[in-house]
Write an enzyme that holds these catalytic residues in place. Sequence first.
Site, PDB file in Angstrom:
ATOM      1  N   CYS A 135       0.867  -1.190   0.000  1.00  0.00           N
ATOM      2  CA  CYS A 135       0.000   0.000   0.000  1.00  0.00           C
ATOM      3  C   CYS A 135       0.897   1.230   0.000  1.00  0.00           C
ATOM      4  CB  CYS A 135      -0.986  -0.025   1.164  1.00  0.00           C
ATOM      5  SG  CYS A 135      -0.216   0.041   2.792  1.00  0.00           S
ATOM      6  N   ASN A 186       2.281   1.564   4.333  1.00  0.00           N
ATOM      7  CA  ASN A 186       2.597   0.284   5.004  1.00  0.00           C
ATOM      8  C   ASN A 186       2.333   0.367   6.516  1.00  0.00           C
ATOM      9  OD1 ASN A 186       5.502  -1.898   5.510  1.00  0.00           O
ATOM     10  ND2 ASN A 186       3.423  -2.483   5.095  1.00  0.00           N
ATOM     11  N   CYS A 204      -1.374   0.828   7.390  1.00  0.00           N
ATOM     12  CA  CYS A 204      -2.815   0.533   7.530  1.00  0.00           C
ATOM     13  C   CYS A 204      -3.213  -0.703   6.720  1.00  0.00           C
ATOM     14  CB  CYS A 204      -3.670   1.728   7.113  1.00  0.00           C
ATOM     15  SG  CYS A 204      -3.371   3.234   8.089  1.00  0.00           S
ATOM     16  N   ARG A 205      -3.327  -0.555   5.405  1.00  0.00           N
ATOM     17  CA  ARG A 205      -3.929  -1.626   4.602  1.00  0.00           C
ATOM     18  C   ARG A 205      -3.018  -2.833   4.398  1.00  0.00           C
ATOM     19  NH1 ARG A 205      -5.093   2.171  -0.291  1.00  0.00           N
ATOM     20  NH2 ARG A 205      -3.202   3.066   0.617  1.00  0.00           N
ATOM     21  N   ASP A 264      -7.982   3.892   0.965  1.00  0.00           N
ATOM     22  CA  ASP A 264      -7.038   4.397   1.966  1.00  0.00           C
ATOM     23  C   ASP A 264      -7.824   4.958   3.158  1.00  0.00           C
ATOM     24  OD1 ASP A 264      -5.227   5.849   3.428  1.00  0.00           O
ATOM     25  OD2 ASP A 264      -4.295   6.824   1.715  1.00  0.00           O
TER      26      ASP A 264
HETATM   27  P1  4NP Z   1      -1.792   2.885   4.086  1.00  0.00           P
HETATM   28  O1  4NP Z   1      -2.422   4.259   4.660  1.00  0.00           O
HETATM   29  O2  4NP Z   1      -1.249   3.187   2.709  1.00  0.00           O
HETATM   30  O3  4NP Z   1      -2.957   1.951   4.067  1.00  0.00           O
HETATM   31  O4  4NP Z   1      -0.707   2.480   5.076  1.00  0.00           O
HETATM   32  C1  4NP Z   1      -1.719   5.450   4.703  1.00  0.00           C
HETATM   33  C2  4NP Z   1      -0.865   5.709   5.745  1.00  0.00           C
HETATM   34  C3  4NP Z   1      -0.188   6.923   5.817  1.00  0.00           C
HETATM   35  C4  4NP Z   1      -0.410   7.874   4.839  1.00  0.00           C
HETATM   36  C5  4NP Z   1      -1.259   7.615   3.789  1.00  0.00           C
HETATM   37  C6  4NP Z   1      -1.923   6.393   3.719  1.00  0.00           C
HETATM   38  N1  4NP Z   1       0.244   9.128   4.922  1.00  0.00           N
HETATM   39  O5  4NP Z   1      -0.030   9.999   4.074  1.00  0.00           O
HETATM   40  O6  4NP Z   1       1.076   9.350   5.819  1.00  0.00           O
END
Ligand code: 4NP
Length: 164
Positions: free
Chosen positions: A10, A13, A15-16, A127
Amino acid sequence: MSKISVLFVCLGNICRSPTAHAVFQSMVDSEGLSQQIAVDSAGTGDWHLGHAPDQRTCAVASERGYDMSELRSRLVEAEDFNRFDYIIAMDNENLSNLHAMRPGDYEGQLGLFLDYSQQSEQTEVPDPYYGGDNGFAMVLDLVEEASAGLLAHIRLTSSEMQSL
Ligand code: 4NP
């Protein structure tokens, strides 16, 4: 017998993809396949390198019995295309970043996670980072469902698994 290896990707790295990592690993373990399938996760963005998953992600996962405490954010790297049979993106932006990194001779499967899902309403795992708490539960619902589909796909298609 070589292991089948799966990398979930994702943006951050945190959350998803760590959710997918923990859920799919738990499914692999409970099916007795941890010697046959290796699981990892990574991000395309570097804001959270070395960080544990987001607390909201951990809270929702913990309610359903998934432990994410050992996971730490890392970046996708070129070497991942030598190591992983499946590189699985959560959304189209992640996928296009991975396509840009993909070496011409990569022979593994590079695609969207929800391509392995039975449901057809959503094609991407959204997201949840800037949204409300229900976004995290929705991510987990989508991830649990697609994980079952991915494991069924691997069982059907990999010769290593035919004898299991
Ligand atoms: P992920 O979610 O891609 O599912 O881990 C996010 C975590 C952090 C950010 C964006 C999406 N960020 O902009 O910091």
